[in-house]
Design an enzyme around this catalytic site. Structure first.
Site, PDB file in Angstrom:
ATOM      1  N   CYS A 414      10.080  -8.304  -3.759  1.00  0.00           N
ATOM      2  CA  CYS A 414       9.479  -9.030  -2.624  1.00  0.00           C
ATOM      3  C   CYS A 414      10.522  -9.456  -1.594  1.00  0.00           C
ATOM      4  O   CYS A 414      10.433 -10.562  -1.053  1.00  0.00           O
ATOM      5  CB  CYS A 414       8.729 -10.271  -3.090  1.00  0.00           C
ATOM      6  SG  CYS A 414       7.078  -9.923  -3.646  1.00  0.00           S
ATOM      7  N   ASN A 415      11.529  -8.641  -1.379  1.00  0.00           N
ATOM      8  CA  ASN A 415      12.534  -9.029  -0.399  1.00  0.00           C
ATOM      9  C   ASN A 415      12.958  -7.785   0.389  1.00  0.00           C
ATOM     10  O   ASN A 415      14.018  -7.217   0.144  1.00  0.00           O
ATOM     11  CB  ASN A 415      13.730  -9.672  -1.115  1.00  0.00           C
ATOM     12  CG  ASN A 415      14.622 -10.404  -0.130  1.00  0.00           C
ATOM     13  OD1 ASN A 415      15.094  -9.820   0.843  1.00  0.00           O
ATOM     14  ND2 ASN A 415      14.843 -11.682  -0.362  1.00  0.00           N
TER      15      ASN A 415
END
Ligand SMILES: *Cc1c(COP(=O)(O)O)cnc(C)c1O
Length: 847
Positions: A414-415
């Site tokens: 999620c980055n």
């Protein structure tokens, strides 16, 4: 930072051992202290233990909460009943207590409860979005996906790609034009990818440095990852962020709550939020007149839509008590985890294979230092290489970890910005990977020789020294090669012999079918795929009326359309060198290498133009950008469009296959050596299918300089004009070694090659290439000649057809554990070894 908090560590280890011996042997390295999972497993009796908070903690917490529920009657707030009043009172107490945890003065700050950190971010986003003039949004590269998403609601946005860029912007040396008016600047206090900590003083500096009247930029601090292992101090309201979000379950594990902490001095900006719901208005008229009055007592009253999660909020009280009793101050967790992370980092960093190759590639920022809580949190993100330096698939790591009861996280985490910069992935690569089927969390995790995700190990309050040791043991057991591995394919483990007779003279790709080729620069390793050299014949031009793919045979001027692959900028640059474009069109156009659906025409971004390529019906995606259409239409003087193949996103894979096969003139009558080559010519109908993109017959075309020299001698002998290598549109030109004297060359030896090794890659020869008059188009002038077709027809005609050059395809190795097989590349200058009919099969190949 160098000494261990022995007391803390012993206490944690004893707790785990004494109270839950049945859980011994489980390690949980999940990002941030996800105590929640421990809690869930506690209830469901699964053997699972979360490192950050663990079952002892969960048990005490649930018991405490359960006692509270049993002995009190809590009602829905907002009514006068005593049960309701009790809920309201407890909620307000918890709010106050939580502010206290961050040294936030209730005069200066308000707490807004939300489902999670993301919901807190969305509340801020809604208020900014509903502001009349729209807003500017700036976010740091290290942001979590939930922060990145805010840009979609912004009128203008900017991604700060480094701290220096932010510093420059804060100091006024970098001006962002878009940042006038209302603005929001967001960044994480700690990267959820590798635990790097970002400066906490940016908010204060922005506030102090924003003198311009036309600009009001607020700060949103995402502290979700940070607070899981660190105290956060908001005691100085003047320097604090305007909005701070966090996930409370990352601190306490349970309950599942997030909060938005609003600095009251900036609270007015949130009042522009248009939505209201039960709980956030005092009065609403909706029959004859449309009117409403928002609640006005406090900020949280205006922002907490609907019924509060009161039981969760009350549970938070128990969580704060138990957390405090077991772990003490947040400061102590911070020191303890920093100590452990430092040991873990050093342990991983120092792991070495037998040949001294590092086992882990660790994604640590240059400026951060493990053990220093200001610059680094207790998280290590890394990838693993084998002793041959090939990447180990994250999926494999996860499977082995699962067997050993180690819970860790892998993937894109999620980055998006952090992953792209750490892994060196360009936007076109990420989109290519996406098109190739890579998604967050699937097995396809090494593409083009690069990992697409990473492994993340996070430490929390419940982690102990023993966990670090156990994890390093696990790494040693499974991922450290103590002896040299037995090579699976010895032939391809080494370069083709230096004395070999041939080498690669040039490599050429033809990005746009039938247009000019682009020579791969010397020394640049170029990827070979099943469908041919990377970027070869991915595009074509189609006639706007008939949808047929255009060819030089009919449109010789296509030779003057010269594409360049620019991987740095992610562009295919196309230049038309014919001059005199009508209506003063641009001499150059740039086409993104990214297969972004937005570039294509039609619904879902693509028009399934049933293009016709060499008689095959293919579905190509047509570019809708007008400047691209105009460029090609004006260059060729016919209505045409650029199309891309395959139709990415629909089926993804090529549906065309090679048609080439060995010709009679290539087969000697000598008896076949049993077990040497397949008796039947490969590639015949019904046998092996080899995917191709838009090339006519096979993935890769090879010609030999010696054969071309022979041909040109014959042409010149008859007074004709020698042919350039370019007219044959080969991908690979092989030449004999320099010492080959004129007269000792072996023209057309390649007719009898069955395999060809280039560097460490193997190619299978699929048969001769049949020629037509297209070879007569001069590639510099687009003028048609007689030669070389006339001479070819006299010297290279077999079975009534004319042949020059050899079709081929790359042979992919089953074993993918070396860099050469993970990311097969060849380059100009590589030596070439030929395997003829009578030679033994290259080692490792079975017929
Ligand atoms: C976990 C996390 C989020 C998302 O939090 P949710 O509570 O799942 O919404 C956002 N940012 C960071 C840095 C995180 O670690």
């Amino acid at each position: 930072m160098d000494t261990m908090d022995l007391d803390y560590n012993t206490r944690i280890e004893q707790l785990r051992e004494r109270e839950y011996p049945q859980l011994e042997g489980n390690l949980v390295f999940s990002y941030a202290p996800l105590i929640m999972s421990a809690y869930i497993s506690f209830l469901s009796d699964t053997v699972y233990l979360d490192h950050a908070g663990t079952t002892p903690y969960a048990k005490s917490l649930i018991e405490r909460f359960s006692a509270d529920m049993i002995s009190n009657l809590y009602g829905n707030p907002h009514s006068a009943s005593s049960a309701s009043q009790l809920s309201t009172r407890r909620t307000e107490d918890v709010r106050l207590r939580l502010l206290g945890l961050f040294n936030a003065d209730p005069d200066d700050f308000d707490i807004v409860f939300a489902a999670n950190a993301t919901a807190g971010i969305k509340l801020v986003m809604e208020a900014f979005r509903d502001h009349g003039g729209g807003f500017w949004y700036g976010y740091h590269r290290d942001s979590h996906t939930s922060l990145v998403g805010v840009r979609e609601a912004a009128a203008r946005h900017r991604c700060f790609t480094s701290d220096a860029e932010v510093e420059g912007w804060l100091s006024g040396s970098i001006i962002d034009e878009g940042s006038s008016g209302l603005g929001l600047f967001a960044y994480p206090a700690q990267s959820n990818m590798n635990g790097r900590r970002l400066p906490l003083d940016w908010a204060g500096r922005l506030r102090c440095s924003a003198p311009k009247t036309d600009q009001a930029v607020y700060t949103l601090l995402d502290a979700a990852a940070y607070v899981s292992s660190s105290p956060l101090d908001l005691s100085n309201a003047a320097l604090a962020p305007d909005f701070t979000v966090m996930s409370l379950y990352k601190i306490f594990g349970f309950p599942d709550l997030g909060v938005l902490i609003v600095r009251k001095g900036s609270g007015h900006v949130l009042k522009t939020r248009k939505y209201f719901g039960g709980g956030t208005v005092d009065m609403v008229l909706c029959m004859k007149e449309q009117w409403h009055a928002k609640k006005s007592e406090s900020l949280h009253d205006q922002l907490e839509d609907g019924t509060l999660p009161i039981h969760s909020i009350i549970a938070l009280d128990s969580a704060m008590n138990v957390h405090q009793e077991i772990f003490g101050a947040l400061e102590r967790i911070s020191r303890h985890t920093a100590f452990l992370a430092r040991n873990l980092y050093h342990g991983l960093r120092d792991l070495r294979h037998w040949n001294n190759v590092a086992v882990c590639e660790i994604y640590k920022d240059a400026e951060s230092e493990y053990g220093d809580t200001r610059s680094q949190g207790p998280v290590v993100a890394f990838n693993i290489r084998n002793s041959q330096k090939a990447w180990v698939s994250n999926t494999e790591v996860e499977k082995l970890a699962a067997i050993k009861n180690i819970q860790l996280r892998t993937g894109g985490l999620c980055n998006p910005g952090g992953i792209a910069s750490s892994l060196g992935l360009a936007p076109w690569e990420m989109k290519e990977n996406f098109s190739a089927g890579q998604r967050c969390g699937n097995e396809n995790d090494i593409l083009g020789g690069k990992p697409t995700g990473m492994i993340r190990v996070s430490l929390g309050a419940m982690s102990s020294v023993r966990d670090i040791d156990a994890f390093l043991d696990f790494m040693n057991e499974f991922f450290v090669d103590n002896v040299a591995p037995v090579p699976a394919a010895p032939l391809l483990g080494t370069e083709a012999s230096a004395q070999s007779q041939y080498h690669v003279e040039s490599l050429t790709v033809y990005p746009i079918k039938s247009c000019a080729g682009w020579k791969v620069p010397p020394d640049m390793p170029w990827e070979v795929r099943k469908e041919g050299l990377a970027w070869d014949r991915e595009w074509c031009l189609v006639h706007q009326g008939t949808g047929t793919a255009l060819s030089q045979k009919r449109y010789p001027r296509m030779a003057l359309i010269r594409p360049i692959i620019d991987l740095e900028t992610g562009l295919l640059r196309v230049r038309y060198v014919g001059g005199g474009t009508t209506r003063g069109g641009s001499p150059e156009v740039a086409v993104p290498l990214s297969a972004d659906p937005n570039y294509f025409a039609g619904p879902d971004g693509f028009r399934t133009s049933p293009a016709n390529v060499c008689g095959d019906k293919v579905t190509a995606r047509v570019y809708k950008m007008q400047e691209i259409i105009t460029f090609f239409t004006e260059a060729l003087g016919i209505p045409c469009q650029l199309a891309r193949f395959p139709a990415v996103g629909s089926h993804g894979v090529s549906s065309r296959h090679a048609k080439a096969h060995l010709q009679q003139h290539q087969l000697r009558t000598a008896p076949q050596i049993p077990g040497a080559f397949p008796a039947a010519p490969p590639g015949e109908q019904g046998t092996i299918q080899r995917p191709i993109l838009l090339s006519n017959e096979s993935p890769i075309l090879t010609i030999s300089r010696s054969s071309l020299n022979r041909l040109n001698e014959q042409i010149k002998a008859n007074g004709g004009k020698a042919a350039q290598a370019e007219v044959f549109r080969a991908n690979i030109v092989v030449a004999e070694a320099l010492q080959a004297q004129p007269g000792t060359e072996q023209p057309y030896a390649e007719d009898h090659w069955r395999y060809m090794q280039i560097g460490r890659q193997l190619f299978q020869m699929l048969g001769s290439c049949r020629r037509c008059q297209m070879v007569c188009v001069d590639q510099n002038t687009a003028v048609k000649n007689e030669e070389p077709f006339v001479t070819l027809a006299k010297t290279r005609r077999f079975d009534g057809k004319v042949w020059f050059g050899q079709h081929g395809c790359h042979v992919q190795m089953q074993d993918r554990s070396s860099p050469h097989t993970q990311n097969p590349t060849i380059k100009v200058g590589d030596s070439v070894r030929a395997f003829g009919e009578d030679d033994d099969l290259p080692h490792g190949l079975v017929s």
